[in-house]
Design a protein around this motif. Structure first.
Motif, short mmCIF file in Angstrom:
data_model
loop_
_atom_site.label_atom_id
_atom_site.label_comp_id
_atom_site.label_asym_id
_atom_site.label_seq_id
_atom_site.Cartn_x
_atom_site.Cartn_y
_atom_site.Cartn_z
N ALA A 100 -10.04 -8.37 -6.75
CA ALA A 100 -10.43 -8.15 -5.94
C ALA A 100 -9.66 -6.90 -5.22
O ALA A 100 -8.59 -6.63 -5.51
CB ALA A 100 -10.53 -9.27 -4.83
N LEU A 106 -9.10 -9.93 -0.16
CA LEU A 106 -9.47 -11.51 -0.17
C LEU A 106 -9.49 -11.76 1.25
O LEU A 106 -8.67 -11.28 2.29
CB LEU A 106 -8.25 -12.00 -0.80
N VAL A 122 -13.64 -10.25 -1.44
CA VAL A 122 -13.60 -11.64 -1.73
C VAL A 122 -13.67 -12.54 -0.37
O VAL A 122 -12.81 -12.23 0.30
CB VAL A 122 -12.80 -12.33 -2.79
N HIS A 162 -18.17 -10.90 -2.57
CA HIS A 162 -17.93 -12.04 -3.59
C HIS A 162 -17.73 -13.27 -2.87
O HIS A 162 -16.83 -13.33 -2.15
CB HIS A 162 -16.92 -11.57 -4.56
N HIS A 215 -19.93 -17.26 -6.35
CA HIS A 215 -19.35 -17.94 -7.17
C HIS A 215 -18.82 -19.38 -6.75
O HIS A 215 -17.97 -19.65 -5.81
CB HIS A 215 -17.76 -17.11 -7.49
N ALA A 220 -9.73 -15.04 -8.08
CA ALA A 220 -10.52 -14.09 -7.63
C ALA A 220 -9.66 -12.95 -7.33
O ALA A 220 -10.18 -11.70 -7.30
CB ALA A 220 -11.57 -14.52 -6.66
N SER A 221 -8.67 -13.29 -6.63
CA SER A 221 -7.89 -12.17 -6.20
C SER A 221 -7.21 -11.10 -7.03
O SER A 221 -6.80 -10.14 -6.73
CB SER A 221 -6.72 -12.47 -5.07
N VAL A 274 -17.09 -16.88 -2.55
CA VAL A 274 -16.28 -18.11 -3.21
C VAL A 274 -16.55 -19.24 -2.48
O VAL A 274 -15.97 -19.26 -1.45
CB VAL A 274 -14.92 -17.79 -3.57
#
Length: 155
Positions: A115, A118, A16, A44, A98, A111-112, A46
Motif C-alpha cells: 500500500a 493505510l 488501504v 482497498h 478484500h 495489505a500495508s 479490508v
C-alpha cells in the motif's frame, strides 16, 4: 462451491482502509476514499472476520452451521453495503474489496506491504471504550510497511 476463503491481502499500490462496521472505521472509510481520490489511486477496503465476528447468513436456519464460504459471502455483502451507505455514489473511485478470514492486525499489516497508505480508525468494536488507541490501530502504527493515518472520531 469452491473454497473462496481468503487469509491474506496482497495489493500493489493504493490506499488501504480497515473496516469493521464501527463508527471509527466508517469515518476512516470516508477519509480513505477522499485520499484515494486525491491520489487518483485505488481504494482497498479490508475487512477481517472470524466466526465470532461475522454476521450470520440471513437464509441459514439457527440450527445449522453455515459454511466458511457462506460466512465469507455474507461478510462481503455486508461490507459492500456499508461502503455504499457511507460513500454514496463512488463510481469515480476504483474500490476493491478484500474480505479476509484472519485477525485484523495480520490482514491490515499484510495489505500495508503493497500500500501507499493505510487508514484505520482509532479503535474498533472491541476492548475498552476509554482507550485512546485500540490494539489494532496500535499494531498498525508500530508495524505497518507504509505510512499510517489513524482517524479519530469527528467531535
Amino acid at each position: 462451491m469452491a473454497d473462496q476463503t481468503i487469509q491474506r491481502v496482497e495489493i500493489d499500490g493504493g490506499v488501504v482502509v480497515g473496516v469493521d462496521s464501527s463508527a471509527s472505521s466508517l469515518r476512516a472509510l470516508v477519509l480513505a476514499a477522499e485520499e484515494a481520490r486525491r491520489r487518483n489511486a485505488a481504494l482497498h477496503v479490508v475487512r477481517a472476520w472470524s466466526l465470532r465476528t461475522a454476521p450470520r447468513p440471513a437464509d441459514c436456519p439457527p440450527s445449522v452451521m453455515p459454511s466458511m464460504d457462506e460466512f465469507q459471502e455474507t461478510v462481503r455483502a455486508d461490507t459492500e453495503r456499508l461502503v455504499d451507505e457511507k460513500l454514496g455514489d463512488h463510481s469515480d473511485l476504483r474500490v476493491e474489496f478484500h474480505i479476509v478470514h484472519s485477525p485484523s492486525p495480520q490482514a491490515l499489516l499484510s495489505a500495508s506491504k503493497g500500500a501507499d497508505l493505510l487508514v484505520v480508525g482509532h479503535r474498533g468494536r472491541g476492548g475498552f471504550a476509554g482507550l485512546m488507541l485500540g490494539s489494532v490501530a496500535e499494531q498498525c502504527v508500530r508495524h505497518a510497511a507504509c505510512p499510517v493515518l489513524v482517524v479519530r472520531p469527528n467531535v
